[in-house]
Design a protein around this motif. Structure first.
Motif, PDB file in Angstrom:
ATOM      1  N   THR A  56      41.129  -2.589 -66.114  1.00  0.00           N
ATOM      2  CA  THR A  56      41.938  -1.687 -64.940  1.00  0.00           C
ATOM      3  C   THR A  56      43.579  -1.778 -65.252  1.00  0.00           C
ATOM      4  OG1 THR A  56      40.237  -2.590 -63.308  1.00  0.00           O
ATOM      5  CG2 THR A  56      42.429  -1.848 -62.788  1.00  0.00           C
ATOM      6  N   GLY A  57      44.030  -3.041 -65.792  1.00  0.00           N
ATOM      7  CA  GLY A  57      45.406  -2.893 -66.066  1.00  0.00           C
ATOM      8  C   GLY A  57      45.696  -2.079 -67.123  1.00  0.00           C
ATOM      9  N   LEU A  58      44.828  -2.051 -68.361  1.00  0.00           N
ATOM     10  CA  LEU A  58      45.393  -1.280 -69.587  1.00  0.00           C
ATOM     11  C   LEU A  58      44.900   0.354 -69.023  1.00  0.00           C
ATOM     12  CD1 LEU A  58      43.131  -3.070 -72.175  1.00  0.00           C
ATOM     13  CD2 LEU A  58      45.631  -2.983 -72.002  1.00  0.00           C
ATOM     14  N   LEU A  59      44.245   0.588 -68.370  1.00  0.00           N
ATOM     15  CA  LEU A  59      43.977   2.104 -67.829  1.00  0.00           C
ATOM     16  C   LEU A  59      45.201   2.382 -66.969  1.00  0.00           C
ATOM     17  CD1 LEU A  59      42.456   4.678 -67.299  1.00  0.00           C
ATOM     18  CD2 LEU A  59      41.480   3.696 -65.476  1.00  0.00           C
ATOM     19  N   GLY A  60      45.918   1.435 -66.069  1.00  0.00           N
ATOM     20  CA  GLY A  60      47.023   1.635 -65.403  1.00  0.00           C
ATOM     21  C   GLY A  60      48.167   1.925 -66.140  1.00  0.00           C
ATOM     22  N   MET A  61      48.304   1.121 -67.227  1.00  0.00           N
ATOM     23  CA  MET A  61      49.418   1.222 -68.174  1.00  0.00           C
ATOM     24  C   MET A  61      49.398   2.665 -68.806  1.00  0.00           C
ATOM     25  SD  MET A  61      49.059  -2.433 -70.101  1.00  0.00           S
ATOM     26  CE  MET A  61      50.672  -2.304 -70.913  1.00  0.00           C
ATOM     27  N   ARG A  62      48.100   3.185 -69.152  1.00  0.00           N
ATOM     28  CA  ARG A  62      48.274   4.428 -69.772  1.00  0.00           C
ATOM     29  C   ARG A  62      48.451   5.450 -68.808  1.00  0.00           C
ATOM     30  NH1 ARG A  62      42.522   6.502 -71.390  1.00  0.00           N
ATOM     31  NH2 ARG A  62      42.463   7.129 -69.600  1.00  0.00           N
ATOM     32  N   GLU A  63      48.129   5.472 -67.470  1.00  0.00           N
ATOM     33  CA  GLU A  63      48.083   6.557 -66.450  1.00  0.00           C
ATOM     34  C   GLU A  63      49.804   6.178 -65.849  1.00  0.00           C
ATOM     35  OE1 GLU A  63      46.108   8.951 -66.157  1.00  0.00           O
ATOM     36  OE2 GLU A  63      44.836   8.083 -67.812  1.00  0.00           O
ATOM     37  N   GLY A  64      50.287   5.219 -65.977  1.00  0.00           N
ATOM     38  CA  GLY A  64      51.771   5.084 -65.455  1.00  0.00           C
ATOM     39  C   GLY A  64      51.579   4.760 -63.750  1.00  0.00           C
ATOM     40  N   ARG A  65      50.404   4.014 -63.437  1.00  0.00           N
ATOM     41  CA  ARG A  65      50.342   3.548 -62.287  1.00  0.00           C
ATOM     42  C   ARG A  65      49.650   1.922 -62.301  1.00  0.00           C
ATOM     43  NH1 ARG A  65      46.595   8.186 -61.438  1.00  0.00           N
ATOM     44  NH2 ARG A  65      44.485   7.146 -61.912  1.00  0.00           N
ATOM     45  N   PHE A  66      50.024   1.388 -61.249  1.00  0.00           N
ATOM     46  CA  PHE A  66      49.437  -0.033 -61.074  1.00  0.00           C
ATOM     47  C   PHE A  66      48.651   0.085 -59.823  1.00  0.00           C
ATOM     48  CE2 PHE A  66      50.026  -4.611 -59.837  1.00  0.00           C
ATOM     49  CZ  PHE A  66      49.779  -5.195 -60.891  1.00  0.00           C
ATOM     50  N   LEU A  67      47.497  -0.725 -59.976  1.00  0.00           N
ATOM     51  CA  LEU A  67      46.412  -0.481 -58.708  1.00  0.00           C
ATOM     52  C   LEU A  67      46.915  -1.442 -57.584  1.00  0.00           C
ATOM     53  CD1 LEU A  67      43.834  -3.244 -58.922  1.00  0.00           C
ATOM     54  CD2 LEU A  67      45.624  -3.330 -60.433  1.00  0.00           C
ATOM     55  N   HIS A  68      46.272  -1.207 -56.377  1.00  0.00           N
ATOM     56  CA  HIS A  68      46.802  -1.758 -55.159  1.00  0.00           C
ATOM     57  C   HIS A  68      45.742  -2.871 -54.908  1.00  0.00           C
ATOM     58  CE1 HIS A  68      44.104   1.370 -53.842  1.00  0.00           C
ATOM     59  NE2 HIS A  68      44.312   0.675 -52.849  1.00  0.00           N
ATOM     60  N   THR A  69      45.883  -3.601 -54.013  1.00  0.00           N
ATOM     61  CA  THR A  69      45.106  -4.654 -53.545  1.00  0.00           C
ATOM     62  C   THR A  69      44.248  -4.038 -52.328  1.00  0.00           C
ATOM     63  OG1 THR A  69      46.420  -6.418 -54.336  1.00  0.00           O
ATOM     64  CG2 THR A  69      44.814  -7.092 -52.807  1.00  0.00           C
ATOM     65  N   ALA A  70      43.087  -3.548 -52.571  1.00  0.00           N
ATOM     66  CA  ALA A  70      42.359  -3.120 -51.529  1.00  0.00           C
ATOM     67  C   ALA A  70      41.734  -4.050 -50.439  1.00  0.00           C
ATOM     68  CB  ALA A  70      40.934  -2.252 -52.057  1.00  0.00           C
ATOM     69  N   ASN A  71      41.836  -3.545 -49.073  1.00  0.00           N
ATOM     70  CA  ASN A  71      41.398  -4.340 -48.155  1.00  0.00           C
ATOM     71  C   ASN A  71      42.259  -5.453 -47.745  1.00  0.00           C
ATOM     72  OD1 ASN A  71      38.943  -2.699 -47.614  1.00  0.00           O
ATOM     73  ND2 ASN A  71      38.036  -3.725 -49.501  1.00  0.00           N
ATOM     74  N   THR A  72      43.496  -5.339 -47.935  1.00  0.00           N
ATOM     75  CA  THR A  72      44.652  -6.189 -47.800  1.00  0.00           C
ATOM     76  C   THR A  72      45.813  -5.493 -47.036  1.00  0.00           C
ATOM     77  OG1 THR A  72      44.192  -7.583 -49.592  1.00  0.00           O
ATOM     78  CG2 THR A  72      46.216  -7.816 -48.548  1.00  0.00           C
ATOM     79  N   ASP A  73      45.954  -5.807 -45.777  1.00  0.00           N
ATOM     80  CA  ASP A  73      47.082  -5.072 -45.031  1.00  0.00           C
ATOM     81  C   ASP A  73      48.270  -5.884 -44.882  1.00  0.00           C
ATOM     82  OD1 ASP A  73      45.437  -2.714 -44.492  1.00  0.00           O
ATOM     83  OD2 ASP A  73      44.222  -4.008 -42.993  1.00  0.00           O
ATOM     84  N   GLU A  74      48.064  -7.002 -45.011  1.00  0.00           N
ATOM     85  CA  GLU A  74      49.433  -8.123 -44.717  1.00  0.00           C
ATOM     86  C   GLU A  74      49.270  -9.155 -45.714  1.00  0.00           C
ATOM     87  OE1 GLU A  74      50.621 -10.872 -41.110  1.00  0.00           O
ATOM     88  OE2 GLU A  74      49.686  -8.859 -40.327  1.00  0.00           O
ATOM     89  N   PRO A  75      50.182  -9.122 -46.637  1.00  0.00           N
ATOM     90  CA  PRO A  75      50.208 -10.107 -47.523  1.00  0.00           C
ATOM     91  C   PRO A  75      50.560 -11.500 -47.145  1.00  0.00           C
ATOM     92  CG  PRO A  75      51.510  -8.029 -48.285  1.00  0.00           C
ATOM     93  CD  PRO A  75      51.105  -7.978 -46.812  1.00  0.00           C
ATOM     94  N   ASP A  76      50.186 -12.349 -47.826  1.00  0.00           N
ATOM     95  CA  ASP A  76      50.466 -13.749 -47.523  1.00  0.00           C
ATOM     96  C   ASP A  76      52.195 -14.011 -47.491  1.00  0.00           C
ATOM     97  OD1 ASP A  76      51.412 -16.794 -47.696  1.00  0.00           O
ATOM     98  OD2 ASP A  76      49.106 -16.983 -47.922  1.00  0.00           O
TER      99      ASP A  76
END
Length: 129
Positions: free
Chosen positions: A70-90
């Motif tokens: 997932t990280g390698l694909l994001g590096m290639r595409e110029g975007r970094f994944l988000h954390t799904a199903n999390t609305d409020e970070p610790d």
């Protein structure tokens, strides 16, 4: 994480983003948050961090490899994944938990954490030229 940086001959400030193992358990996530804070918390710009389990669930032994892909694909595409199903970070996190949508970012150096039952912990750093 510190050993991975040492092995790569890099400083924490060289890392553009990090994919956390993000177990989704209070004990596991608290330990990882504290470790990321210790290694990456003292930066001018907070480190973007996300986990992929909210997208696909826990894939067992393949979760580290899936996070890396997932990280390698994001590096290639110029975007970094988000954390799904999390609305409020610790609130303890001293880094940017990427939520709601992927972050447009040019990631040249990525760190990926993968943890296993019984205390097997791994962290890998990948770069692109």
């Amino acid at each position: 994480m510190e050993l991975a940086l040492q092995d790569a001959g890099m400083a924490a400030s060289d890392i553009d983003a990090l994919i956390a193992h993000a177990t989704g358990t209070p004990k596991g996530d608290t330990a990882e948050i504290r470790a990321i804070n210790q290694v990456h918390g003292k930066r001018r710009t907070p480190l973007p961090v996300a986990g992929m389990k909210g997208h696909v669930g826990h894939s067992g032994a393949s979760s580290g490899a899936m996070a890396l892909m997932t990280g390698l694909l994001g590096m290639r595409e110029g975007r970094f994944l988000h954390t799904a199903n999390t609305d409020e970070p610790d609130p303890e996190a001293q880094f940017e938990v990427v939520i709601k949508q992927p972050k447009q970012i040019d990631v040249k150096t990525l760190q990926v954490n993968a943890f296993g039952f019984g205390g097997q912990n791994a962290s890998v750093i990948v770069t692109r030229n």
